[in-house]
Motif scaffolding. Structure first.
Motif, PDB file in Angstrom:
ATOM      1  N   SER A 170       0.866  -1.179   0.000  1.00  0.00           N
ATOM      2  CA  SER A 170       0.000   0.000   0.000  1.00  0.00           C
ATOM      3  C   SER A 170       0.900   1.226   0.000  1.00  0.00           C
ATOM      4  N   TRP A 215       0.559   5.443   0.369  1.00  0.00           N
ATOM      5  CA  TRP A 215      -0.272   6.587   0.693  1.00  0.00           C
ATOM      6  C   TRP A 215       0.501   7.838   0.350  1.00  0.00           C
ATOM      7  N   SER A 262      -4.366   7.124  -2.199  1.00  0.00           N
ATOM      8  CA  SER A 262      -3.826   5.854  -1.720  1.00  0.00           C
ATOM      9  C   SER A 262      -3.878   4.829  -2.840  1.00  0.00           C
ATOM     10  N   TYR A 322      -2.950   0.621  -3.989  1.00  0.00           N
ATOM     11  CA  TYR A 322      -2.792  -0.720  -3.452  1.00  0.00           C
ATOM     12  C   TYR A 322      -2.393  -1.686  -4.557  1.00  0.00           C
ATOM     13  N   HIS A 325       4.616  -1.034   2.812  1.00  0.00           N
ATOM     14  CA  HIS A 325       3.829   0.194   2.944  1.00  0.00           C
ATOM     15  C   HIS A 325       4.761   1.394   2.865  1.00  0.00           C
ATOM     16  N   GLN A 372       4.339   5.782   3.140  1.00  0.00           N
ATOM     17  CA  GLN A 372       3.514   6.977   3.286  1.00  0.00           C
ATOM     18  C   GLN A 372       4.411   8.183   3.115  1.00  0.00           C
TER      19      GLN A 372
END
Length: 115
Positions: free
Chosen positions: A25, A27, A32, A34, A108, A110
């Motif tokens: 994922s 962000w 966002s 995936y 992930h 971000q």
């Protein structure tokens, strides 16, 4: 993370995706994403928008490192051309990496822009 940084500056999508888990994922400030396909589209849009981009990671700190998971935080910066005009930006990032059979992959990411 240094190999990932170099891959981003290379602007070769397959080279960047080689560091990312297929189930990851991401962000970003604009949304966002995936999985590899959504992340590929988001990265391609960035590469298409910012020409001659150079992406840099600074102040890399490993929050935790275990045998199968690691978390880091950092500041990032970029410079390049948008519509032929010089532009730049900075922000903060956090990545979660998991050890897979093929090596460490980002599960992930971000990124938050400073402005």
């Amino acid at each position: 993370m240094r190999e990932y940084e170099a891959a981003n500056s290379s602007r070769v999508l397959d080279r960047v995706l080689a560091h990312i888990s297929p189930e990851a994922s991401y962000w970003f400030s604009d949304g966002s994403y995936y999985g590899h396909e959504e992340i590929r589209v988001a990265l391609q849009n960035t590469f298409d928008t910012i020409q001659n981009e150079v992406y840099s990671i600074h102040d890399l700190a490993w929050v935790t490192v275990k045998s199968d998971i690691a978390v880091c935080r950092y500041h990032f910066s970029w410079i390049g051309l948008i519509n032929g005009q010089p532009r730049s930006g900075t922000g903060r990032g956090t990545n979660v990496l998991v050890r897979h059979k093929s090596g460490w992959l980002i599960e992930h990411e971000q990124l938050t822009s400073d402005g």
